[in-house]
Design a protein around this motif. Structure first.
Motif, PDB file in Angstrom:
ATOM      1  N   MET A  23       0.843  -1.182   0.000  1.00  0.00           N
ATOM      2  CA  MET A  23       0.000   0.000   0.000  1.00  0.00           C
ATOM      3  C   MET A  23       0.885   1.241   0.000  1.00  0.00           C
ATOM      4  SD  MET A  23      -2.647   1.316   2.940  1.00  0.00           S
ATOM      5  CE  MET A  23      -4.016   0.302   2.458  1.00  0.00           C
ATOM      6  N   ALA A  24       0.540   2.205  -0.813  1.00  0.00           N
ATOM      7  CA  ALA A  24       1.298   3.457  -0.876  1.00  0.00           C
ATOM      8  C   ALA A  24       1.106   4.251   0.413  1.00  0.00           C
ATOM      9  CB  ALA A  24       0.825   4.274  -2.068  1.00  0.00           C
ATOM     10  N   ARG A  25       2.113   5.024   0.750  1.00  0.00           N
ATOM     11  CA  ARG A  25       2.074   5.863   1.945  1.00  0.00           C
ATOM     12  C   ARG A  25       1.970   7.321   1.505  1.00  0.00           C
ATOM     13  NH1 ARG A  25       1.156   1.310   4.091  1.00  0.00           N
ATOM     14  NH2 ARG A  25       2.853   0.110   4.967  1.00  0.00           N
ATOM     15  N   PRO A  26       0.945   8.055   1.960  1.00  0.00           N
ATOM     16  CA  PRO A  26       0.797   9.440   1.519  1.00  0.00           C
ATOM     17  C   PRO A  26       1.841  10.392   2.094  1.00  0.00           C
ATOM     18  CG  PRO A  26      -0.948   8.857   3.044  1.00  0.00           C
ATOM     19  CD  PRO A  26      -0.177   7.608   2.770  1.00  0.00           C
ATOM     20  N   VAL A  27       2.440  10.037   3.225  1.00  0.00           N
ATOM     21  CA  VAL A  27       3.469  10.889   3.830  1.00  0.00           C
ATOM     22  C   VAL A  27       4.648  10.003   4.229  1.00  0.00           C
ATOM     23  CG1 VAL A  27       4.027  12.475   5.708  1.00  0.00           C
ATOM     24  CG2 VAL A  27       1.746  12.525   4.697  1.00  0.00           C
ATOM     25  N   ILE A  28       5.835  10.348   3.723  1.00  0.00           N
ATOM     26  CA  ILE A  28       7.071   9.672   4.103  1.00  0.00           C
ATOM     27  C   ILE A  28       8.075  10.741   4.483  1.00  0.00           C
ATOM     28  CG2 ILE A  28       8.970   8.183   3.357  1.00  0.00           C
ATOM     29  CD1 ILE A  28       6.996   6.953   1.327  1.00  0.00           C
ATOM     30  N   LEU A  29       8.650  10.614   5.675  1.00  0.00           N
ATOM     31  CA  LEU A  29       9.619  11.585   6.191  1.00  0.00           C
ATOM     32  C   LEU A  29      10.904  10.846   6.524  1.00  0.00           C
ATOM     33  CD1 LEU A  29       7.092  13.306   8.586  1.00  0.00           C
ATOM     34  CD2 LEU A  29       7.891  14.230   6.415  1.00  0.00           C
ATOM     35  N   SER A  30      12.055  11.430   6.159  1.00  0.00           N
ATOM     36  CA  SER A  30      13.312  10.737   6.399  1.00  0.00           C
ATOM     37  C   SER A  30      14.472  11.721   6.474  1.00  0.00           C
ATOM     38  CB  SER A  30      13.584   9.737   5.274  1.00  0.00           C
ATOM     39  OG  SER A  30      14.792   9.052   5.498  1.00  0.00           O
ATOM     40  N   ASN A  31      15.493  11.317   7.244  1.00  0.00           N
ATOM     41  CA  ASN A  31      16.743  12.086   7.274  1.00  0.00           C
ATOM     42  C   ASN A  31      17.915  11.224   6.796  1.00  0.00           C
ATOM     43  OD1 ASN A  31      17.348  10.404   9.410  1.00  0.00           O
ATOM     44  ND2 ASN A  31      17.337  11.999  10.969  1.00  0.00           N
ATOM     45  N   GLY A  32      17.645  10.067   6.247  1.00  0.00           N
ATOM     46  CA  GLY A  32      18.686   9.161   5.780  1.00  0.00           C
ATOM     47  C   GLY A  32      18.975   8.039   6.757  1.00  0.00           C
ATOM     48  N   SER A  33      18.734   8.259   8.040  1.00  0.00           N
ATOM     49  CA  SER A  33      18.897   7.217   9.067  1.00  0.00           C
ATOM     50  C   SER A  33      17.553   6.794   9.646  1.00  0.00           C
ATOM     51  CB  SER A  33      19.777   7.719  10.212  1.00  0.00           C
ATOM     52  OG  SER A  33      21.071   7.983   9.772  1.00  0.00           O
ATOM     53  N   LEU A  34      16.662   7.748   9.811  1.00  0.00           N
ATOM     54  CA  LEU A  34      15.340   7.497  10.374  1.00  0.00           C
ATOM     55  C   LEU A  34      14.303   7.805   9.307  1.00  0.00           C
ATOM     56  CD1 LEU A  34      13.374   6.971  12.748  1.00  0.00           C
ATOM     57  CD2 LEU A  34      13.643   9.378  13.350  1.00  0.00           C
ATOM     58  N   THR A  35      13.463   6.821   9.012  1.00  0.00           N
ATOM     59  CA  THR A  35      12.389   7.011   8.041  1.00  0.00           C
ATOM     60  C   THR A  35      11.071   6.615   8.691  1.00  0.00           C
ATOM     61  OG1 THR A  35      13.819   6.580   6.165  1.00  0.00           O
ATOM     62  CG2 THR A  35      11.468   6.287   5.803  1.00  0.00           C
ATOM     63  N   VAL A  36      10.085   7.490   8.565  1.00  0.00           N
ATOM     64  CA  VAL A  36       8.752   7.256   9.108  1.00  0.00           C
ATOM     65  C   VAL A  36       7.752   7.423   7.980  1.00  0.00           C
ATOM     66  CG1 VAL A  36       7.032   8.008  10.786  1.00  0.00           C
ATOM     67  CG2 VAL A  36       9.459   8.133  11.368  1.00  0.00           C
ATOM     68  N   ALA A  37       6.885   6.428   7.792  1.00  0.00           N
ATOM     69  CA  ALA A  37       5.848   6.487   6.765  1.00  0.00           C
ATOM     70  C   ALA A  37       4.487   6.412   7.439  1.00  0.00           C
ATOM     71  CB  ALA A  37       6.013   5.347   5.771  1.00  0.00           C
ATOM     72  N   LEU A  38       3.587   7.294   7.011  1.00  0.00           N
ATOM     73  CA  LEU A  38       2.238   7.363   7.565  1.00  0.00           C
ATOM     74  C   LEU A  38       1.249   6.777   6.578  1.00  0.00           C
ATOM     75  CD1 LEU A  38       2.410  11.034   8.875  1.00  0.00           C
ATOM     76  CD2 LEU A  38       3.044   8.951  10.082  1.00  0.00           C
ATOM     77  N   ASP A  39       0.210   6.133   7.100  1.00  0.00           N
ATOM     78  CA  ASP A  39      -0.801   5.553   6.229  1.00  0.00           C
ATOM     79  C   ASP A  39      -1.879   6.589   5.903  1.00  0.00           C
ATOM     80  OD1 ASP A  39      -2.497   5.628   8.454  1.00  0.00           O
ATOM     81  OD2 ASP A  39      -2.466   3.466   8.767  1.00  0.00           O
ATOM     82  N   ASN A  40      -2.938   6.161   5.239  1.00  0.00           N
ATOM     83  CA  ASN A  40      -4.019   7.067   4.839  1.00  0.00           C
ATOM     84  C   ASN A  40      -4.761   7.683   6.012  1.00  0.00           C
ATOM     85  OD1 ASN A  40      -3.541   6.692   2.102  1.00  0.00           O
ATOM     86  ND2 ASN A  40      -4.857   4.894   2.008  1.00  0.00           N
ATOM     87  N   PHE A  41      -4.601   7.115   7.211  1.00  0.00           N
ATOM     88  CA  PHE A  41      -5.267   7.628   8.399  1.00  0.00           C
ATOM     89  C   PHE A  41      -4.335   8.478   9.266  1.00  0.00           C
ATOM     90  CE2 PHE A  41      -7.213   3.448   7.452  1.00  0.00           C
ATOM     91  CZ  PHE A  41      -8.451   3.903   7.038  1.00  0.00           C
ATOM     92  N   GLY A  42      -3.127   8.765   8.783  1.00  0.00           N
ATOM     93  CA  GLY A  42      -2.185   9.566   9.546  1.00  0.00           C
ATOM     94  C   GLY A  42      -1.498   8.792  10.652  1.00  0.00           C
ATOM     95  N   GLN A  43      -1.613   7.485  10.622  1.00  0.00           N
ATOM     96  CA  GLN A  43      -0.994   6.649  11.643  1.00  0.00           C
ATOM     97  C   GLN A  43       0.339   6.109  11.138  1.00  0.00           C
ATOM     98  OE1 GLN A  43      -4.802   4.809  13.837  1.00  0.00           O
ATOM     99  NE2 GLN A  43      -4.511   4.057  11.802  1.00  0.00           N
ATOM    100  N   VAL A  44       1.298   5.973  12.035  1.00  0.00           N
ATOM    101  CA  VAL A  44       2.619   5.481  11.649  1.00  0.00           C
ATOM    102  C   VAL A  44       2.482   4.025  11.230  1.00  0.00           C
ATOM    103  CG1 VAL A  44       4.956   4.973  12.449  1.00  0.00           C
ATOM    104  CG2 VAL A  44       3.827   7.090  13.154  1.00  0.00           C
ATOM    105  N   ARG A  45       2.922   3.724  10.009  1.00  0.00           N
ATOM    106  CA  ARG A  45       2.840   2.373   9.487  1.00  0.00           C
ATOM    107  C   ARG A  45       4.227   1.747   9.338  1.00  0.00           C
ATOM    108  NH1 ARG A  45      -1.038  -1.260   9.539  1.00  0.00           N
ATOM    109  NH2 ARG A  45      -2.484   0.392   9.106  1.00  0.00           N
ATOM    110  N   ASP A  46       5.254   2.599   9.101  1.00  0.00           N
ATOM    111  CA  ASP A  46       6.630   2.121   8.962  1.00  0.00           C
ATOM    112  C   ASP A  46       7.545   3.040   9.759  1.00  0.00           C
ATOM    113  OD1 ASP A  46       6.118   0.051   6.890  1.00  0.00           O
ATOM    114  OD2 ASP A  46       5.570   1.795   5.691  1.00  0.00           O
ATOM    115  N   PHE A  47       8.513   2.443  10.454  1.00  0.00           N
ATOM    116  CA  PHE A  47       9.477   3.192  11.267  1.00  0.00           C
ATOM    117  C   PHE A  47      10.818   2.478  11.128  1.00  0.00           C
ATOM    118  CE2 PHE A  47      11.632   4.804  14.931  1.00  0.00           C
ATOM    119  CZ  PHE A  47      11.031   6.006  15.254  1.00  0.00           C
ATOM    120  N   TYR A  48      11.655   2.980  10.230  1.00  0.00           N
ATOM    121  CA  TYR A  48      12.947   2.355   9.943  1.00  0.00           C
ATOM    122  C   TYR A  48      14.069   3.130  10.616  1.00  0.00           C
ATOM    123  CZ  TYR A  48      10.624  -0.293   6.255  1.00  0.00           C
ATOM    124  OH  TYR A  48       9.807  -1.135   5.556  1.00  0.00           O
ATOM    125  N   PHE A  49      14.924   2.410  11.335  1.00  0.00           N
ATOM    126  CA  PHE A  49      16.107   2.994  11.967  1.00  0.00           C
ATOM    127  C   PHE A  49      17.050   1.857  12.346  1.00  0.00           C
ATOM    128  CE2 PHE A  49      18.514   4.243  15.707  1.00  0.00           C
ATOM    129  CZ  PHE A  49      19.080   5.425  15.263  1.00  0.00           C
TER     130      PHE A  49
END
Length: 146
Positions: free
Chosen positions: A1-27
Motif C-alpha cells: 500500500m502506498a504511503r501518503p506521507v514519508i519523512l526521512s533524514n537518511g537514518s530514520l524514516t517514518v511512513a504514515l498511512d491514509n489515516f495519519g498513523q505510523v505504518r513504517d518506522f525504519y532505523f
C-alpha cells in the motif's frame, strides 16, 4: 500500500498511512528493520468525545494529506525540515484534527504535533489517545522496549 506521507533524514524514516498513523518506522538503516509491528494494526489515534472513543481509522473521518508532492518546511539554523500534514474531519461528532509530523534533519527525532478543533458551538472535553506498538529489530518474541 502506498504511503501518503514519508519523512526521512537518511537514518530514520517514518511512513504514515491514509489515516495519519505510523505504518513504517525504519532505523538506523532505511529499508531494513521496520520497528512497527505489522501483526497488530498501526499506531492508533483516537479522540474520546461525548463519552465515546472515536478511532480515526473508522469510516466517519474524511482525510487530506500534504506530503512529498507539496511539502511544507520549517527552518531551524538555516536547515529546512519537511513537514507532513494530515487533516481529518468527522462530521458526526463535529471534530477535526490536524497532525503535523517531521523527522529532524540532524537528529534522529520524529515529532508529532496534534491540533484538535471543535467544529461545534458548545464547549466540551476532548481527550486525545495515541498508542504505538514497537517491534524492535523485527523481534518475534515480544521484545518491544529499547
Amino acid at each position: 500500500m502506498a504511503r501518503p506521507v514519508i519523512l526521512s533524514n537518511g537514518s530514520l524514516t517514518v511512513a504514515l498511512d491514509n489515516f495519519g498513523q505510523v505504518r513504517d518506522f525504519y532505523f538506523p538503516y532505511v529499508g531494513t528493520e521496520n520497528h512497527v509491528s505489522q501483526r497488530i494494526s498501526a499506531w492508533k489515534i483516537g479522540l474520546f468525545v461525548d463519552n465515546r472513543i472515536n478511532w480515526i481509522d473508522n469510516s466517519d473521518w474524511d482525510f487530506t494529506h500534504r506530503g512529498q508532492e507539496t511539502p511544507r518546511y520549517f527552518t531551524e539554523n538555516s536547515v529546512p525540515h519537511p513537514i507532513g500534514q494530515t487533516f481529518a474531519k468527522n462530521k458526526t461528532i463535529n471534530i477535526a484534527i490536524s497532525i503535523e509530523d517531521f523527522v529532524d534533519n540532524k537528529l534522529n527525532v520524529f515529532s508529532r504535533n496534534f491540533h484538535v478543533i471543535n467544529l461545534g458551538g458548545d464547549s466540551r472535553q476532548v481527550k486525545l489517545f495515541a498508542y504505538q506498538v514497537f517491534r524492535i529489530g523485527e523481534a518475534n518474541d515480544g521484545h518491544d522496549t529499547a
